[in-house]
Design a protein around this motif. Sequence first.
Motif, PDB file in Angstrom:
ATOM      1  N   SER A  30      15.867 -14.262  -1.714  1.00  0.00           N
ATOM      2  CA  SER A  30      14.956 -14.667  -2.784  1.00  0.00           C
ATOM      3  C   SER A  30      13.836 -13.673  -3.011  1.00  0.00           C
ATOM      4  O   SER A  30      13.244 -13.621  -4.078  1.00  0.00           O
ATOM      5  CB  SER A  30      14.366 -16.050  -2.461  1.00  0.00           C
ATOM      6  N   GLU A  31      13.541 -12.858  -1.993  1.00  0.00           N
ATOM      7  CA  GLU A  31      12.479 -11.869  -2.120  1.00  0.00           C
ATOM      8  C   GLU A  31      13.025 -10.497  -2.469  1.00  0.00           C
ATOM      9  O   GLU A  31      12.299  -9.513  -2.496  1.00  0.00           O
ATOM     10  CB  GLU A  31      11.670 -11.801  -0.825  1.00  0.00           C
ATOM     11  N   GLY A  32      14.328 -10.423  -2.705  1.00  0.00           N
ATOM     12  CA  GLY A  32      14.931  -9.162  -3.116  1.00  0.00           C
ATOM     13  C   GLY A  32      15.234  -8.222  -1.972  1.00  0.00           C
ATOM     14  O   GLY A  32      15.492  -7.047  -2.188  1.00  0.00           O
ATOM     15  N   ALA A  33      15.222  -8.748  -0.724  1.00  0.00           N
ATOM     16  CA  ALA A  33      15.494  -7.885   0.436  1.00  0.00           C
ATOM     17  C   ALA A  33      16.990  -7.616   0.548  1.00  0.00           C
ATOM     18  O   ALA A  33      17.813  -8.518   0.410  1.00  0.00           O
ATOM     19  CB  ALA A  33      14.986  -8.538   1.710  1.00  0.00           C
ATOM     20  N   LEU A  34      17.340  -6.368   0.795  1.00  0.00           N
ATOM     21  CA  LEU A  34      18.732  -5.971   0.926  1.00  0.00           C
ATOM     22  C   LEU A  34      19.209  -6.253   2.344  1.00  0.00           C
ATOM     23  O   LEU A  34      18.587  -5.851   3.316  1.00  0.00           O
ATOM     24  CB  LEU A  34      18.869  -4.476   0.619  1.00  0.00           C
ATOM     25  N   HIS A  35      20.318  -6.988   2.485  1.00  0.00           N
ATOM     26  CA  HIS A  35      20.845  -7.304   3.806  1.00  0.00           C
ATOM     27  C   HIS A  35      21.846  -6.257   4.274  1.00  0.00           C
ATOM     28  O   HIS A  35      21.799  -5.825   5.419  1.00  0.00           O
ATOM     29  CB  HIS A  35      21.478  -8.698   3.811  1.00  0.00           C
ATOM     30  N   ASN A  36      22.789  -5.895   3.421  1.00  0.00           N
ATOM     31  CA  ASN A  36      23.653  -4.784   3.788  1.00  0.00           C
ATOM     32  C   ASN A  36      22.794  -3.523   3.838  1.00  0.00           C
ATOM     33  O   ASN A  36      22.066  -3.228   2.900  1.00  0.00           O
ATOM     34  CB  ASN A  36      24.745  -4.578   2.736  1.00  0.00           C
ATOM     35  N   GLY A  37      22.872  -2.785   4.901  1.00  0.00           N
ATOM     36  CA  GLY A  37      22.045  -1.595   4.965  1.00  0.00           C
ATOM     37  C   GLY A  37      22.211  -0.816   6.246  1.00  0.00           C
ATOM     38  O   GLY A  37      23.102  -1.087   7.052  1.00  0.00           O
ATOM     39  N   VAL A  38      21.335   0.171   6.429  1.00  0.00           N
ATOM     40  CA  VAL A  38      21.407   1.104   7.547  1.00  0.00           C
ATOM     41  C   VAL A  38      20.044   1.197   8.218  1.00  0.00           C
ATOM     42  O   VAL A  38      19.018   1.262   7.533  1.00  0.00           O
ATOM     43  CB  VAL A  38      21.839   2.508   7.057  1.00  0.00           C
ATOM     44  N   GLU A  39      20.035   1.188   9.535  1.00  0.00           N
ATOM     45  CA  GLU A  39      18.824   1.430  10.319  1.00  0.00           C
ATOM     46  C   GLU A  39      19.078   2.637  11.210  1.00  0.00           C
ATOM     47  O   GLU A  39      20.079   2.688  11.936  1.00  0.00           O
ATOM     48  CB  GLU A  39      18.490   0.220  11.203  1.00  0.00           C
ATOM     49  N   VAL A  40      18.194   3.624  11.166  1.00  0.00           N
ATOM     50  CA  VAL A  40      18.296   4.811  12.013  1.00  0.00           C
ATOM     51  C   VAL A  40      17.014   4.905  12.831  1.00  0.00           C
ATOM     52  O   VAL A  40      15.917   4.869  12.262  1.00  0.00           O
ATOM     53  CB  VAL A  40      18.500   6.092  11.185  1.00  0.00           C
ATOM     54  N   GLN A  41      17.154   5.019  14.146  1.00  0.00           N
ATOM     55  CA  GLN A  41      15.977   4.981  15.003  1.00  0.00           C
ATOM     56  C   GLN A  41      16.059   5.992  16.136  1.00  0.00           C
ATOM     57  O   GLN A  41      17.137   6.270  16.670  1.00  0.00           O
ATOM     58  CB  GLN A  41      15.804   3.585  15.614  1.00  0.00           C
ATOM     59  N   LEU A  42      14.902   6.517  16.485  1.00  0.00           N
ATOM     60  CA  LEU A  42      14.723   7.259  17.726  1.00  0.00           C
ATOM     61  C   LEU A  42      13.873   6.365  18.612  1.00  0.00           C
ATOM     62  O   LEU A  42      12.793   5.926  18.204  1.00  0.00           O
ATOM     63  CB  LEU A  42      14.035   8.602  17.476  1.00  0.00           C
ATOM     64  N   THR A  43      14.351   6.089  19.818  1.00  0.00           N
ATOM     65  CA  THR A  43      13.678   5.118  20.678  1.00  0.00           C
ATOM     66  C   THR A  43      13.484   5.645  22.098  1.00  0.00           C
ATOM     67  O   THR A  43      14.089   6.648  22.500  1.00  0.00           O
ATOM     68  CB  THR A  43      14.493   3.809  20.778  1.00  0.00           C
ATOM     69  N   LEU A  44      12.653   4.931  22.835  1.00  0.00           N
ATOM     70  CA  LEU A  44      12.602   5.031  24.289  1.00  0.00           C
ATOM     71  C   LEU A  44      13.194   3.739  24.839  1.00  0.00           C
ATOM     72  O   LEU A  44      12.834   2.644  24.384  1.00  0.00           O
ATOM     73  CB  LEU A  44      11.167   5.186  24.797  1.00  0.00           C
ATOM     74  N   ARG A  45      14.101   3.861  25.804  1.00  0.00           N
ATOM     75  CA  ARG A  45      14.655   2.698  26.496  1.00  0.00           C
ATOM     76  C   ARG A  45      14.669   2.984  27.991  1.00  0.00           C
ATOM     77  O   ARG A  45      15.226   3.991  28.422  1.00  0.00           O
ATOM     78  CB  ARG A  45      16.075   2.381  26.024  1.00  0.00           C
TER      79      ARG A  45
END
Length: 222
Positions: free
Chosen positions: A152-167
């Motif tokens: 309802s807020e126009g947020a896209l669900h299909n998509g891509v996340e790219v991250q550089l992290t510390l684990r």
Amino acid sequence: MGFREDDLTNGLIRHYEAKDVVDILEPEASYRNSGRRGVPDLYVVFYQPGEALIEAHLIEVKSEHAVRSVTGANAIIRQFNKMRRYFYSSNERGPPTPEFEFDEVMLFFELAFIPSEYNFTHLLKNAPMYNHGIQTDCGESSWLPAAHSQDSEGALHNGVEVQLTLRHPKAPTRSMVLVSASGRSLNPGMSLPPSPNSIKNLSRIDTHLYNKLMIILKNYES
């Protein structure tokens, strides 16, 4: 040189093994595309039934030994972006396929560094390269389902996340995001150098290392 890549990968596998919605859990997930080959450390696909969401995670892990062994940040970024560009278009692979009409798909690409003084200093020294390398569009969206639905807020669900992290291997599920690129990220535009809050979780895992990294960060910014 501290923890190995296996330590973090095994910790992540144990975490995902406890989930009963995991479809794929594959360490050393090789791909091949027109002579281009690679082996990400872990490939995980699972379903979030409450959200009608399929998550596919490709994780490349870098220990201190691995960072010391390569020619530089350019080699690490090149390897990571090659994975992003060719994994799902390889001869044996393909993106997850929604089973139901309203299922959505998210592709996650993560470059996970095991925190150490050396690795943190390496990231800060090469901040411009990592910031721009992670932001690079490698065409991942072309593998998503054609029909993109919106809430309802126009947020896209299909998509891509790219991250550089510390684990940290002692708490593998506590991802500390330092750089991110996404159309639907909770932390859009995150980049190096990180804010102190970005690595705050480390203080609960390894206080001594956290204090050392904070000193490195303050010296970098001064």
